[in-house]
Design a protein around this motif. Structure first.
Motif, PDB file in Angstrom:
ATOM      1  N   LEU A 174       0.823  -1.202   0.000  1.00 15.82           N
ATOM      2  CA  LEU A 174       0.000   0.000   0.000  1.00 15.82           C
ATOM      3  C   LEU A 174       0.863   1.261   0.000  1.00 15.82           C
ATOM      4  CD1 LEU A 174      -2.680  -1.231   2.548  1.00 15.82           C
ATOM      5  CD2 LEU A 174      -3.107  -0.697   0.137  1.00 15.82           C
ATOM      6  N   MET A 175       1.922   1.273   0.803  1.00 13.82           N
ATOM      7  CA  MET A 175       2.773   2.455   0.878  1.00 13.82           C
ATOM      8  C   MET A 175       3.574   2.658  -0.400  1.00 13.82           C
ATOM      9  SD  MET A 175       2.076   4.148   3.487  1.00 13.82           S
ATOM     10  CE  MET A 175       3.376   5.353   3.263  1.00 13.82           C
ATOM     11  N   GLU A 176       3.835   1.589  -1.136  1.00 11.60           N
ATOM     12  CA  GLU A 176       4.498   1.732  -2.436  1.00 11.60           C
ATOM     13  C   GLU A 176       3.618   2.545  -3.384  1.00 11.60           C
ATOM     14  OE1 GLU A 176       6.357  -1.048  -6.021  1.00 11.60           O
ATOM     15  OE2 GLU A 176       5.785  -1.951  -4.112  1.00 11.60           O
ATOM     16  N   LEU A 177       2.306   2.299  -3.336  1.00 10.41           N
ATOM     17  CA  LEU A 177       1.374   3.061  -4.166  1.00 10.41           C
ATOM     18  C   LEU A 177       1.261   4.506  -3.682  1.00 10.41           C
ATOM     19  CD1 LEU A 177      -1.421   0.354  -4.555  1.00 10.41           C
ATOM     20  CD2 LEU A 177       0.131   1.164  -6.346  1.00 10.41           C
ATOM     21  N   GLU A 206      -5.139   7.636  -5.643  1.00 11.70           N
ATOM     22  CA  GLU A 206      -6.503   7.514  -6.160  1.00 11.70           C
ATOM     23  C   GLU A 206      -6.782   6.132  -6.744  1.00 11.70           C
ATOM     24  OE1 GLU A 206      -8.498   9.827  -5.353  1.00 11.70           O
ATOM     25  OE2 GLU A 206      -6.903  11.155  -4.648  1.00 11.70           O
ATOM     26  N   HIS A 207      -5.734   5.338  -6.949  1.00  7.12           N
ATOM     27  CA  HIS A 207      -5.911   3.995  -7.491  1.00  7.12           C
ATOM     28  C   HIS A 207      -5.954   2.927  -6.391  1.00  7.12           C
ATOM     29  CE1 HIS A 207      -3.968   5.854 -11.266  1.00  7.12           C
ATOM     30  NE2 HIS A 207      -5.278   5.778 -11.441  1.00  7.12           N
ATOM     31  N   ILE A 208      -5.830   3.364  -5.138  1.00  2.00           N
ATOM     32  CA  ILE A 208      -5.886   2.403  -4.030  1.00  2.00           C
ATOM     33  C   ILE A 208      -7.337   2.119  -3.693  1.00  2.00           C
ATOM     34  CG2 ILE A 208      -5.339   1.993  -1.601  1.00  2.00           C
ATOM     35  CD1 ILE A 208      -2.865   3.700  -1.942  1.00  2.00           C
ATOM     36  N   SER A 209      -7.679   0.850  -3.656  1.00  2.00           N
ATOM     37  CA  SER A 209      -9.042   0.419  -3.345  1.00  2.00           C
ATOM     38  C   SER A 209      -9.064  -0.230  -1.969  1.00  2.00           C
ATOM     39  CB  SER A 209      -9.528  -0.574  -4.404  1.00  2.00           C
ATOM     40  OG  SER A 209     -10.637  -1.299  -3.950  1.00  2.00           O
ATOM     41  N   SER A 210     -10.220  -0.159  -1.310  1.00  2.00           N
ATOM     42  CA  SER A 210     -10.366  -0.820  -0.008  1.00  2.00           C
ATOM     43  C   SER A 210     -10.291  -2.332  -0.144  1.00  2.00           C
ATOM     44  CB  SER A 210     -11.694  -0.416   0.632  1.00  2.00           C
ATOM     45  OG  SER A 210     -12.782  -0.821  -0.176  1.00  2.00           O
ATOM     46  N   ARG A 211     -10.340  -2.843  -1.371  1.00  2.00           N
ATOM     47  CA  ARG A 211     -10.236  -4.290  -1.584  1.00  2.00           C
ATOM     48  C   ARG A 211      -8.799  -4.775  -1.475  1.00  2.00           C
ATOM     49  NH1 ARG A 211     -13.741  -2.596  -5.578  1.00  2.00           N
ATOM     50  NH2 ARG A 211     -12.075  -2.618  -7.123  1.00  2.00           N
ATOM     51  N   GLY A 222      -5.127  -5.475   0.148  1.00  2.00           N
ATOM     52  CA  GLY A 222      -4.626  -5.799   1.476  1.00  2.00           C
ATOM     53  C   GLY A 222      -5.399  -6.950   2.092  1.00  2.00           C
ATOM     54  N   GLN A 223      -4.662  -7.935   2.610  1.00  2.32           N
ATOM     55  CA  GLN A 223      -5.310  -9.103   3.212  1.00  2.32           C
ATOM     56  C   GLN A 223      -5.862  -8.789   4.604  1.00  2.32           C
ATOM     57  OE1 GLN A 223      -2.949 -12.684   3.067  1.00  2.32           O
ATOM     58  NE2 GLN A 223      -4.211 -13.749   4.574  1.00  2.32           N
ATOM     59  N   TYR A 224      -5.048  -8.128   5.431  1.00  2.00           N
ATOM     60  CA  TYR A 224      -5.464  -7.747   6.785  1.00  2.00           C
ATOM     61  C   TYR A 224      -5.657  -6.240   6.913  1.00  2.00           C
ATOM     62  CZ  TYR A 224      -3.938 -12.383   8.503  1.00  2.00           C
ATOM     63  OH  TYR A 224      -3.777 -13.734   8.731  1.00  2.00           O
ATOM     64  N   LEU A 225      -4.785  -5.505   6.217  1.00  2.00           N
ATOM     65  CA  LEU A 225      -4.714  -4.052   6.356  1.00  2.00           C
ATOM     66  C   LEU A 225      -5.205  -3.399   5.078  1.00  2.00           C
ATOM     67  CD1 LEU A 225      -3.488  -2.034   8.517  1.00  2.00           C
ATOM     68  CD2 LEU A 225      -1.400  -2.080   7.136  1.00  2.00           C
ATOM     69  N   GLN A 226      -6.029  -2.369   5.217  1.00  2.00           N
ATOM     70  CA  GLN A 226      -6.533  -1.662   4.042  1.00  2.00           C
ATOM     71  C   GLN A 226      -6.413  -0.159   4.256  1.00  2.00           C
ATOM     72  OE1 GLN A 226     -11.188  -1.919   5.583  1.00  2.00           O
ATOM     73  NE2 GLN A 226     -10.727  -2.587   3.533  1.00  2.00           N
ATOM     74  N   ILE A 227      -6.466   0.593   3.166  1.00  2.00           N
ATOM     75  CA  ILE A 227      -6.511   2.056   3.229  1.00  2.00           C
ATOM     76  C   ILE A 227      -7.877   2.504   2.767  1.00  2.00           C
ATOM     77  CG2 ILE A 227      -5.691   4.166   2.103  1.00  2.00           C
ATOM     78  CD1 ILE A 227      -2.888   3.116   2.229  1.00  2.00           C
ATOM     79  N   ARG A 228      -8.494   3.394   3.566  1.00  2.00           N
ATOM     80  CA  ARG A 228      -9.811   3.940   3.218  1.00  2.00           C
ATOM     81  C   ARG A 228      -9.837   5.423   3.519  1.00  2.00           C
ATOM     82  NH1 ARG A 228     -13.386   0.799   7.104  1.00  2.00           N
ATOM     83  NH2 ARG A 228     -14.678   2.625   6.720  1.00  2.00           N
ATOM     84  N   PRO A 229     -10.711   6.182   2.814  1.00  2.00           N
ATOM     85  CA  PRO A 229     -10.867   7.602   3.166  1.00  2.00           C
ATOM     86  C   PRO A 229     -11.285   7.733   4.617  1.00  2.00           C
ATOM     87  CG  PRO A 229     -11.916   7.139   1.068  1.00  2.00           C
ATOM     88  CD  PRO A 229     -11.540   5.810   1.659  1.00  2.00           C
ATOM     89  N   LYS A 230     -10.764   8.772   5.293  1.00  2.00           N
ATOM     90  CA  LYS A 230     -11.001   8.926   6.723  1.00  2.00           C
ATOM     91  C   LYS A 230     -11.974  10.061   7.028  1.00  2.00           C
ATOM     92  CE  LYS A 230      -8.497   9.492  11.072  1.00  2.00           C
ATOM     93  NZ  LYS A 230      -9.139  10.724  11.552  1.00  2.00           N
ATOM     94  N   ALA A 231     -12.011  11.099   6.185  1.00  2.00           N
ATOM     95  CA  ALA A 231     -12.811  12.283   6.500  1.00  2.00           C
ATOM     96  C   ALA A 231     -14.300  12.008   6.391  1.00  2.00           C
ATOM     97  CB  ALA A 231     -12.432  13.429   5.566  1.00  2.00           C
ATOM     98  N   ALA A 232     -15.054  12.726   7.203  1.00  2.00           N
ATOM     99  CA  ALA A 232     -16.507  12.550   7.204  1.00  2.00           C
ATOM    100  C   ALA A 232     -17.176  13.301   6.064  1.00  2.00           C
ATOM    101  CB  ALA A 232     -17.078  13.025   8.529  1.00  2.00           C
ATOM    102  N   ASN A 233     -16.492  14.302   5.513  1.00  2.00           N
ATOM    103  CA  ASN A 233     -17.085  15.054   4.403  1.00  2.00           C
ATOM    104  C   ASN A 233     -16.014  15.465   3.410  1.00  2.00           C
ATOM    105  OD1 ASN A 233     -16.120  17.945   4.983  1.00  2.00           O
ATOM    106  ND2 ASN A 233     -17.019  17.350   6.940  1.00  2.00           N
ATOM    107  N   SER A 234     -16.441  15.844   2.216  1.00  2.00           N
ATOM    108  CA  SER A 234     -15.518  16.126   1.114  1.00  2.00           C
ATOM    109  C   SER A 234     -14.799  17.457   1.252  1.00  2.00           C
ATOM    110  CB  SER A 234     -16.294  16.087  -0.212  1.00  2.00           C
ATOM    111  OG  SER A 234     -17.322  17.056  -0.198  1.00  2.00           O
ATOM    112  N   ARG A 235     -15.127  18.242   2.285  1.00  2.00           N
ATOM    113  CA  ARG A 235     -14.457  19.536   2.472  1.00  2.00           C
ATOM    114  C   ARG A 235     -13.172  19.393   3.282  1.00  2.00           C
ATOM    115  NH1 ARG A 235     -19.764  20.498   3.514  1.00  2.00           N
ATOM    116  NH2 ARG A 235     -19.409  20.571   5.760  1.00  2.00           N
ATOM    117  N   ALA A 236     -12.987  18.254   3.938  1.00  2.00           N
ATOM    118  CA  ALA A 236     -11.807  18.049   4.781  1.00  2.00           C
ATOM    119  C   ALA A 236     -10.673  17.469   3.943  1.00  2.00           C
ATOM    120  CB  ALA A 236     -12.140  17.114   5.940  1.00  2.00           C
TER     121      ALA A 236
END
Length: 226
Positions: free
Chosen positions: A160-163, A170-175, A177-191
């Motif tokens: 994930l960190m290589e990407l 923008e090409h990283i998907s929540s799919r 990673g076997q155990y660990l994933q990257i996902r958006p964290k902010a609650a809204n698009s202004r953050a």
């Protein structure tokens, strides 16, 4: 007493930390809030981290927002884990934010590894549609990854960190990673936060977080409790 003013002293040992956790096992969050003279919210729409903060206060977590485990003196991270009445995790578990402009360093220098070397898991039994105060505190579990689990976490993090380092965020998907994933964290698009694209140009994007998949945390619980 607020969550801030109600802070207890940090536990002096693993044994003391586990004793504090055992003292509230089986209680509801509303009962714990009453013990700490803290108001229980009607919902978590604007209080998403309330349960975790409440338990941090009771247990004496001292790290605050610092990039260290919640109990830095003990090297232990606290993770609350909402589970259904059958003990199945209901959601991914947040680990830490993703550094979108990463400094040099490998897995063993990462904040993910620092936080996951030793974790105090506290299940919160959550009945469907129940208000936050009715969540019930389960039995605590002090866990460290096995060699196999650590290898898979490291592999996920490195891929994930290589990407991220290549500006391919923008090409990283929540799919991935076997155990660990990257996902958006902010609650809204202004953050938005600063990042860069694959050409090295500065850009703005949503903050990202590292999360553990529910299938992995379920594996941890099943191994310990069964």
């Amino acid at each position: 007493m607020t969550l801030e003013t109600g802070h207890r002293s940090a536990p002096a040992s693993e044994q003391e930390l586990l004793q504090r956790a055992a003292a509230v096992a089986g209680q509801s969050l509303a009962e714990l809030a009453a013990m700490l003279a803290v108001q229980t919210p009607a919902d978590l729409d604007h209080n998403k981290g309330w349960g975790g903060q409440l338990l941090e206060t009771w247990l004496g977590a001292s790290a605050g927002s610092q990039p260290t485990p919640d109990f830095p003196e003990l090297g232990i991270e606290l993770k609350t884990l909402p589970v259904d009445t059958a003990g199945r995790p209901l959601e991914s578990t947040y680990v830490c934010t993703v550094d979108l402009q990463p400094a040099p360093g490998g897995w063993h220098d990462s904040l993910v590894w620092l936080k996951l070397q030793k974790v105090l898991w506290l299940p919160l039994v959550t009945a469907k549609n129940a208000p936050p105060g009715e969540r019930r505190i389960g039995s605590a579990l002090l866990w460290s990854p096995t060699a196999e689990q650590a290898d898979i976490l490291q592999q996920d993090w490195e891929e994930l960190m290589e990407l991220v380092s290549a500006g391919e965020l923008e090409h990283i998907s929540s799919r991935q990673g076997q155990y660990l994933q990257i996902r958006p964290k902010a609650a809204n698009s202004r953050a938005l936060t600063r990042s860069f694209d694959s050409d090295g140009n500065a850009s703005l994007t949503l903050p990202r977080g590292f999360y553990l998949r529910p299938a992995f945390t379920r594996q941890i619980l099943q191994h310990h409790f069964h």
